[in-house]
Design a protein around this motif. Sequence first.
Motif, PDB file in Angstrom:
ATOM      1  N   GLY A  14      -4.935  -0.252   4.215  1.00 15.69           N
ATOM      2  CA  GLY A  14      -5.704   0.919   3.778  1.00 15.69           C
ATOM      3  C   GLY A  14      -4.856   1.776   2.867  1.00 15.69           C
ATOM      4  N   PHE A  15      -5.359   2.057   1.670  1.00  8.99           N
ATOM      5  CA  PHE A  15      -4.499   2.728   0.680  1.00  8.99           C
ATOM      6  C   PHE A  15      -5.172   4.001   0.163  1.00  8.99           C
ATOM      7  CE2 PHE A  15      -0.458   2.511  -0.809  1.00  8.99           C
ATOM      8  CZ  PHE A  15      -0.252   2.259  -2.157  1.00  8.99           C
ATOM      9  N   GLY A  16      -5.425   4.908   1.063  1.00  6.85           N
ATOM     10  CA  GLY A  16      -6.090   6.158   0.710  1.00  6.85           C
ATOM     11  C   GLY A  16      -5.139   7.326   0.733  1.00  6.85           C
ATOM     12  N   ALA A  17      -5.564   8.406   1.413  1.00  8.80           N
ATOM     13  CA  ALA A  17      -4.757   9.628   1.439  1.00  8.80           C
ATOM     14  C   ALA A  17      -3.435   9.421   2.174  1.00  8.80           C
ATOM     15  CB  ALA A  17      -5.553  10.754   2.100  1.00  8.80           C
ATOM     16  N   ALA A  18      -3.467   8.690   3.278  1.00  7.97           N
ATOM     17  CA  ALA A  18      -2.265   8.537   4.110  1.00  7.97           C
ATOM     18  C   ALA A  18      -1.385   7.397   3.621  1.00  7.97           C
ATOM     19  CB  ALA A  18      -2.678   8.297   5.565  1.00  7.97           C
ATOM     20  N   GLY A  19      -1.968   6.197   3.500  1.00  9.95           N
ATOM     21  CA  GLY A  19      -1.193   5.050   3.036  1.00  9.95           C
ATOM     22  C   GLY A  19      -0.629   5.292   1.652  1.00  9.95           C
ATOM     23  N   GLY A  20      -1.416   5.969   0.811  1.00  8.84           N
ATOM     24  CA  GLY A  20      -1.002   6.233  -0.560  1.00  8.84           C
ATOM     25  C   GLY A  20       0.206   7.157  -0.652  1.00  8.84           C
ATOM     26  N   VAL A  21       0.390   7.997   0.352  1.00  9.22           N
ATOM     27  CA  VAL A  21       1.579   8.868   0.397  1.00  9.22           C
ATOM     28  C   VAL A  21       2.770   8.101   0.963  1.00  9.22           C
ATOM     29  CG1 VAL A  21       2.570  10.771   1.748  1.00  9.22           C
ATOM     30  CG2 VAL A  21       0.515  11.152   0.410  1.00  9.22           C
ATOM     31  N   ALA A  22       2.569   7.371   2.052  1.00  9.85           N
ATOM     32  CA  ALA A  22       3.685   6.671   2.709  1.00  9.85           C
ATOM     33  C   ALA A  22       4.360   5.681   1.772  1.00  9.85           C
ATOM     34  CB  ALA A  22       3.184   5.952   3.963  1.00  9.85           C
ATOM     35  N   ALA A  38      -9.391  -2.321   0.874  1.00  4.53           N
ATOM     36  CA  ALA A  38     -10.702  -2.978   0.818  1.00  4.53           C
ATOM     37  C   ALA A  38     -11.426  -2.689  -0.479  1.00  4.53           C
ATOM     38  CB  ALA A  38     -11.559  -2.519   1.997  1.00  4.53           C
ATOM     39  N   GLY A  39     -11.157  -1.526  -1.085  1.00  7.73           N
ATOM     40  CA  GLY A  39     -11.860  -1.153  -2.298  1.00  7.73           C
ATOM     41  C   GLY A  39     -11.103  -1.596  -3.533  1.00  7.73           C
ATOM     42  N   ASP A  40     -11.452  -0.984  -4.633  1.00  6.96           N
ATOM     43  CA  ASP A  40     -10.878  -1.362  -5.920  1.00  6.96           C
ATOM     44  C   ASP A  40     -10.281  -0.117  -6.582  1.00  6.96           C
ATOM     45  OD1 ASP A  40     -12.201  -3.898  -8.141  1.00  6.96           O
ATOM     46  OD2 ASP A  40     -10.231  -2.937  -8.112  1.00  6.96           O
ATOM     47  N   LEU A 258       6.238  -2.082  -5.141  1.00  7.04           N
ATOM     48  CA  LEU A 258       4.921  -1.991  -4.500  1.00  7.04           C
ATOM     49  C   LEU A 258       3.947  -2.961  -5.162  1.00  7.04           C
ATOM     50  CD1 LEU A 258       2.618  -0.636  -2.817  1.00  7.04           C
ATOM     51  CD2 LEU A 258       2.458   1.067  -4.656  1.00  7.04           C
ATOM     52  N   GLU A 259       3.241  -3.723  -4.342  1.00 11.36           N
ATOM     53  CA  GLU A 259       2.142  -4.557  -4.806  1.00 11.36           C
ATOM     54  C   GLU A 259       0.872  -4.033  -4.146  1.00 11.36           C
ATOM     55  OE1 GLU A 259       1.868  -8.213  -2.764  1.00 11.36           O
ATOM     56  OE2 GLU A 259       0.722  -9.232  -4.321  1.00 11.36           O
ATOM     57  N   VAL A 260      -0.195  -3.880  -4.944  1.00 11.36           N
ATOM     58  CA  VAL A 260      -1.453  -3.402  -4.380  1.00 11.36           C
ATOM     59  C   VAL A 260      -2.463  -4.535  -4.449  1.00 11.36           C
ATOM     60  CG1 VAL A 260      -3.296  -1.701  -4.535  1.00 11.36           C
ATOM     61  CG2 VAL A 260      -0.960  -1.058  -5.188  1.00 11.36           C
ATOM     62  N   VAL A 261      -2.995  -4.922  -3.298  1.00 15.88           N
ATOM     63  CA  VAL A 261      -4.012  -5.970  -3.243  1.00 15.88           C
ATOM     64  C   VAL A 261      -5.351  -5.289  -2.971  1.00 15.88           C
ATOM     65  CG1 VAL A 261      -4.788  -8.072  -2.083  1.00 15.88           C
ATOM     66  CG2 VAL A 261      -2.335  -7.601  -2.326  1.00 15.88           C
ATOM     67  N   THR A 262      -6.276  -5.456  -3.894  1.00  9.96           N
ATOM     68  CA  THR A 262      -7.570  -4.781  -3.743  1.00  9.96           C
ATOM     69  C   THR A 262      -8.652  -5.768  -3.321  1.00  9.96           C
ATOM     70  OG1 THR A 262      -8.040  -5.130  -6.084  1.00  9.96           O
ATOM     71  CG2 THR A 262      -7.015  -3.029  -5.469  1.00  9.96           C
ATOM     72  N   ARG A 263      -9.788  -5.251  -2.968  1.00  9.72           N
ATOM     73  CA  ARG A 263     -10.954  -6.055  -2.523  1.00  9.72           C
ATOM     74  C   ARG A 263     -10.563  -6.954  -1.363  1.00  9.72           C
ATOM     75  NH1 ARG A 263     -10.753  -7.708  -7.567  1.00  9.72           N
ATOM     76  NH2 ARG A 263     -11.187  -9.829  -6.906  1.00  9.72           N
ATOM     77  N   ALA A 264      -9.662  -6.463  -0.533  1.00 10.82           N
ATOM     78  CA  ALA A 264      -9.150  -7.245   0.600  1.00 10.82           C
ATOM     79  C   ALA A 264      -9.604  -6.592   1.905  1.00 10.82           C
ATOM     80  CB  ALA A 264      -7.635  -7.313   0.537  1.00 10.82           C
TER      81      ALA A 264
END
Lengths: 567, 219
Positions: A14-22, A38-40, A258-264
Motif C-alpha cells: 500500500g503506497f498512500g499517505a503512510a507507506g509513501g512517507v515511510a 493496488a492502484g496506478d 525504490l521500485e514501485v509496482v502498481t496495479r498489484a
Amino acid sequence: MSARLPEVDVAIVGFGAAGGVAALPLAEAGLRITAIEAGDWLTARDYAPDEIRYVSRGWPEVSRKIRGEIPTHRPNALSEAAPQHRHPMMNAVGGTSIHYGAMSWRLNPWDFKVVSETRRRYGHSRLPHGSTVEDWPLDYDELEPYYDLVEYALGVSGQAGRIGSDVDSRGNVFEGPRRRPYPMPPLRSTEFGGILSSAATGLGWHPFPGPAAINSEVYRGRAPCMYHGYCTGGGCPVDAKGSTAVTTIPRALKTGNLEVVTRAHVTTIEVDADGLVKGVRYLRDGAECFQPARVVLLAGYTYENIRLLLLSRSRAFPAGLANNHRQVGRHYFSHAYHAGVLALFPWNIGGWYGLAGQGIGVDDWADDNFDHADRDFIGGGNIWVYSERRPIGAASMHTFDRAPTWGGKWKRFVMTNADRWVTSLIQKTTLPYEQNVVDLDPVVRDPLGRPVCRITADFMPNERRIASFTQDKAEEWFRAAGAVATHRLPMGTMGPTTHAFGGTRMGNDPETSVVDRWGLCHEVPNLGVLGASVMGTSGSKNPTETVQALAWRTADHVVRNWSSLSS
Amino acid sequence: MYSRRMVITGVVSAVTAGGCMVDRRDNDPAAQEHMGDGRTGALTASELATLVAITGRLIPSDESGAGAIEAHAAYYIDLALGDALAPQRGLYSTGLAAIDAYARLKYGTAFVALPPTAQDGVLQVVERGLPSESMEDSAAFFALLRDHTLQGTFCDPYYGGNAGYVGWDMIGYPGLRMMVTHDEQRVGAQLKPVHASAYDDEGYHRPQVVGHTVPKSHE
C-alpha cells in the motif's frame, strides 16, 4: 505457480499517505524497497474540477479494488451486518493523500495519555465504562521530531501557537510545543473567516487558522494553492497539495533504491517456518507473484491492514498473522465527526471556491483543554468552520425548516440562500471499547471470494455527550457571528469512514496490542504496521499527519535496527 | 408516441401545459450539441417522458427562471443510467412505472398528461411512501430522483445536464475559476459568471461518459 522475484530489504504494502512517507527514510538509508500498490499513478491531468466525478461518484475509475471490499457494518453483535455503499479510499500511488482535504494536525499531548491524565485530574472512575483505552506507549514529545520532519517534507502551512515555551495567540494556544515554526505561513483566510474569528474572540475563545499540507506559497518548486474550490475530494491540478505522490515518493525514487509496482493486488503476507515474514504474495495482470522481503510494512489503511492479517493464516498463526493474542481487529473505532452544525446567514458569505484549509478552528472545547469536573464526559471536540462550496452541494443545502425540499418554493429558497449557509466539522475524542471490533464478514465476499471486513461498532455515551456539548458551542459561535438559523446534524453510527482507527493497536503489552511502541508486531518482529490502525485514541483532529509521523518513526527504527531485524 | 428529442427539449411539457407546440430543439444549441450525434440513453421514450415531467416538478420552470427541464436534467440521468448509474437502471424502471401507475389509478390518466398540481400531488405521495403493493420503499426512490435531478441540473455540462449553464446561473455559482483571489471570496462578492466546462480544457483526461472513451493513461 507464481513468479518469484529477487528479494528486497523492505516490501511496503500500500503506497498512500503512510507507506509513501515511510519509503523516504528507508530509501535514503540505502535499503532496497519495493512498494506494492493496488492502484496506478495519477497526474494533474486527472484532476479536472469535476464535482460529479469526485464527490457524487467517488472516483469510479480509480476505486475499483476497494469497491469490491467495502466493509459491512452493524452497530452491535445483536444485529445483522449490512453492506455499505461507498469505500472512503482511493487506490493510487499517493492513495487518499491525493484527494483528502489535507488538514494536517498534530495531536494534543493529552491524547497520548488519556488514562493517566484523566485519573490524575478527575479520578479513575471518570474513564468511560466499557472502554479499553490505554495510554499510548509513547508521548507527544517523542513524536514531535517526526511531526516536524513530516511538516517540512510535505510542506505544511500554518501558524504555530507554541514554539518551545513561547505562546503565540495567532495560533492554537492549546497545541503541544513545537521546536520551530511551520515551513509556510497559513493559507489565506477569508472575510467570512474574519467575521467568525471576531465572534469567537468576543466569546472569550481562541480562534486560529488551521494547518494544511497545502502550499500557501511556492514550496520546493511546487505552486501555491489557487483556491479553486475542488480541493476536498479532488486532486490538485497545480500540485499545491502535499500528497506523498508529489513530495516524499519522488524524493525516495531519486535515491534509486525504490521500485514501485502498481496495479498489484496483495493477497497474503507469507511467513517462514520460524514465524517470521518472508514476503508478500500479489496478483498482477492475472498472474500471481511472490515478492520476498526481509521486512514487510503493512500500509493499506485500517480496514485492509486488519483484513490482510486475518487472511494471512499459517501453522504459526492459525487465527491470522500476528493474531495469536486475538488482538487484531480489537480496539477499533472511527472518529465521531458526524453531529456537526449547519448555519444560515442573512447575507452571501462569499463561500464559492475556497477549501477546508482556509477554515477557522477553535480548540477551547477539545481534548482536556477545559475543566471537566462538572461534566459527564471526558475529552471534547475541535470546531472547524470553512466553506468550499460547489454547485451540486450548494443546491443540496438544508432548508432549515424554511422551505420544502423540492418545487417552486424550494427553488426560490435555494436561489436566495445558496451562498448563505455553512457547515462546521466537529471532530471529537473517540475511544476504543470492548464491543467495537472489526472481523471478517461471515457472508459477504470480495470478487476474489475472500471475506470483506465486518465492522461491529457504534458511538458510546461518552461520544454522544461530547457531541451534544460541542453542538451547543457551535450554535453559540454561529449566532454570535450573525447566523439567523442553525441545524444540528445527527450522530449516526460508526460505519466505514475516512477516519478509522485501531484494529492493530500500538502498546507495550502483547495481551492488549498488536504492535509495539515502534510499530513492529509483538508476535512478528520483522512485520510492521503503518496507519491509523495503530492509534489508540483519535484526538479531536484529522489523523493523517499523526499517521505519517508514526510511519516515519517506524521507518527510522527499522533503519537503526537493520542488522538485528534482517538477520 | 413522442420522440426522445421532443421529450428532452420539453416539447412534451409544452403540449401538456397547453402551450403551443414549438420544437425547441431548433432554438436550443445545447440540445443540438448534446443530441446531434444520435446518442441514446438507457430509458425507453415513455420512461424518459415521465422522468422529464418529474424533473419539471422538482425544479420547475417559472417566473424565477429556467428549471430542470431546460437544464436537461432528465437527459443527464438517462445517459448516466447507461453508464455510471447502471446499477440503478432497474430501480428506475420499477419506480417510473409505479409513479405512472399511481397517477392512472388516482387521476385516470398518465402522469405526463396531468396538470402540474396533480403531478405534485402524486409526487408528494411517492415521497411519503406509496403503498407497498405499488412499490417497495418509494420514498427512497424519490430521494434518489431528487439527488439525480440536482446532479443533472447543476453538474458540469460535460455530463449532459446544466445545459446552457441554466443550473449554475440559477443559484449564482460563478463558474469554474482555476485561480481565485481574496476579493473574489469577499462577503457579498458579485462575480461575473464563467460559462465553461472543466473539459473545455484539453489538458485533462476525460472520464468515460457520454460516449467518450478515456484516453489510455501512463504505463
